[in-house]
Design a protein around this motif. Sequence first.
Motif, PDB file in Angstrom:
ATOM      1  N   GLU A   1       0.844  -1.200   0.000  1.00 29.94           N
ATOM      2  CA  GLU A   1       0.000   0.000   0.000  1.00 29.94           C
ATOM      3  C   GLU A   1       0.875   1.244   0.000  1.00 29.94           C
ATOM      4  OE1 GLU A   1      -2.533   1.747  -0.924  1.00 29.94           O
ATOM      5  OE2 GLU A   1      -3.963   0.577   0.237  1.00 29.94           O
ATOM      6  N   SER A   2       0.401   2.284  -0.629  1.00 33.85           N
ATOM      7  CA  SER A   2       1.131   3.540  -0.733  1.00 33.85           C
ATOM      8  C   SER A   2       1.389   4.143   0.643  1.00 33.85           C
ATOM      9  CB  SER A   2       0.323   4.525  -1.581  1.00 33.85           C
ATOM     10  OG  SER A   2       0.900   5.808  -1.521  1.00 33.85           O
ATOM     11  N   ILE A   3       2.506   4.817   0.777  1.00 40.57           N
ATOM     12  CA  ILE A   3       2.859   5.447   2.047  1.00 40.57           C
ATOM     13  C   ILE A   3       1.890   6.573   2.400  1.00 40.57           C
ATOM     14  CG2 ILE A   3       4.454   7.135   1.074  1.00 40.57           C
ATOM     15  CD1 ILE A   3       6.262   6.506   3.548  1.00 40.57           C
ATOM     16  N   CYS A   4       1.212   7.127   1.418  1.00 36.19           N
ATOM     17  CA  CYS A   4       0.285   8.228   1.692  1.00 36.19           C
ATOM     18  C   CYS A   4      -1.046   7.736   2.272  1.00 36.19           C
ATOM     19  CB  CYS A   4       0.052   9.068   0.446  1.00 36.19           C
ATOM     20  SG  CYS A   4      -0.843   8.224  -0.855  1.00 36.19           S
ATOM     21  N   ARG A   5      -1.272   6.447   2.317  1.00 37.40           N
ATOM     22  CA  ARG A   5      -2.496   5.897   2.898  1.00 37.40           C
ATOM     23  C   ARG A   5      -2.257   5.662   4.385  1.00 37.40           C
ATOM     24  NH1 ARG A   5      -6.342   7.211  -0.447  1.00 37.40           N
ATOM     25  NH2 ARG A   5      -7.671   5.595   0.378  1.00 37.40           N
ATOM     26  N   VAL A   6      -2.803   6.567   5.215  1.00 31.74           N
ATOM     27  CA  VAL A   6      -2.557   6.542   6.652  1.00 31.74           C
ATOM     28  C   VAL A   6      -3.760   6.017   7.424  1.00 31.74           C
ATOM     29  CG1 VAL A   6      -1.963   7.963   8.655  1.00 31.74           C
ATOM     30  CG2 VAL A   6      -0.946   8.464   6.424  1.00 31.74           C
ATOM     31  N   LYS A   7      -4.968   6.387   6.993  1.00 30.02           N
ATOM     32  CA  LYS A   7      -6.165   6.038   7.757  1.00 30.02           C
ATOM     33  C   LYS A   7      -6.975   4.890   7.165  1.00 30.02           C
ATOM     34  CE  LYS A   7      -6.654  10.622   9.699  1.00 30.02           C
ATOM     35  NZ  LYS A   7      -7.529  11.747   9.945  1.00 30.02           N
ATOM     36  N   HIS A   8      -6.964   4.738   5.856  1.00 34.21           N
ATOM     37  CA  HIS A   8      -7.749   3.692   5.193  1.00 34.21           C
ATOM     38  C   HIS A   8      -6.979   3.167   3.993  1.00 34.21           C
ATOM     39  CE1 HIS A   8     -11.241   4.737   7.583  1.00 34.21           C
ATOM     40  NE2 HIS A   8     -11.018   6.001   7.286  1.00 34.21           N
ATOM     41  N   LEU A   9      -7.274   1.935   3.619  1.00 31.26           N
ATOM     42  CA  LEU A   9      -6.688   1.370   2.404  1.00 31.26           C
ATOM     43  C   LEU A   9      -7.290   2.044   1.188  1.00 31.26           C
ATOM     44  CD1 LEU A   9      -6.733  -2.464   3.205  1.00 31.26           C
ATOM     45  CD2 LEU A   9      -4.769  -0.922   3.283  1.00 31.26           C
ATOM     46  N   SER A  10      -6.543   2.072   0.106  1.00 33.94           N
ATOM     47  CA  SER A  10      -7.059   2.571  -1.164  1.00 33.94           C
ATOM     48  C   SER A  10      -8.073   1.567  -1.713  1.00 33.94           C
ATOM     49  CB  SER A  10      -5.912   2.744  -2.159  1.00 33.94           C
ATOM     50  OG  SER A  10      -5.311   1.487  -2.414  1.00 33.94           O
ATOM     51  N   VAL A  11      -8.731   1.913  -2.802  1.00 34.01           N
ATOM     52  CA  VAL A  11      -9.672   0.980  -3.427  1.00 34.01           C
ATOM     53  C   VAL A  11      -8.927  -0.279  -3.860  1.00 34.01           C
ATOM     54  CG1 VAL A  11     -11.245   0.631  -5.366  1.00 34.01           C
ATOM     55  CG2 VAL A  11     -11.252   2.805  -4.154  1.00 34.01           C
ATOM     56  N   SER A  12      -7.771  -0.110  -4.483  1.00 36.33           N
ATOM     57  CA  SER A  12      -6.970  -1.271  -4.880  1.00 36.33           C
ATOM     58  C   SER A  12      -6.548  -2.081  -3.660  1.00 36.33           C
ATOM     59  CB  SER A  12      -5.712  -0.834  -5.632  1.00 36.33           C
ATOM     60  OG  SER A  12      -6.045  -0.130  -6.792  1.00 36.33           O
ATOM     61  N   GLY A  13      -6.161  -1.391  -2.600  1.00 31.66           N
ATOM     62  CA  GLY A  13      -5.764  -2.069  -1.374  1.00 31.66           C
ATOM     63  C   GLY A  13      -6.903  -2.850  -0.746  1.00 31.66           C
ATOM     64  N   SER A  14      -8.111  -2.285  -0.798  1.00 32.74           N
ATOM     65  CA  SER A  14      -9.282  -2.973  -0.250  1.00 32.74           C
ATOM     66  C   SER A  14      -9.589  -4.248  -1.024  1.00 32.74           C
ATOM     67  CB  SER A  14     -10.495  -2.052  -0.282  1.00 32.74           C
ATOM     68  OG  SER A  14     -10.283  -0.927   0.538  1.00 32.74           O
TER      69      SER A  14
END
Length: 85
Positions: free
Chosen positions: A42-55
Amino acid sequence: MVFSVAPDLILSNGPGTCIPLCFAGFIMRVLGLKKVQQVYVESICRVKHLSVSGSIMYRFADHVIVQWPSLQKLYPKTEYLGKLC
């Protein structure tokens, strides 16, 4: 492409364009053609929730790596390895 190359590992890092390639690797596993390991970072800029791709990859990838401990607490199947710079 994934079917002709038959990789041992798919390492992806976030853009939505990785989903079809990862899905092809998942299909190879389901069909018994080859066990393709999938690692999603997951990207380092995702701090509070996963991205759509991450989900999406959270459900299918063998390993989902996050770069913030707060994400690992929210998503227990992830792995926190620190910041991967």
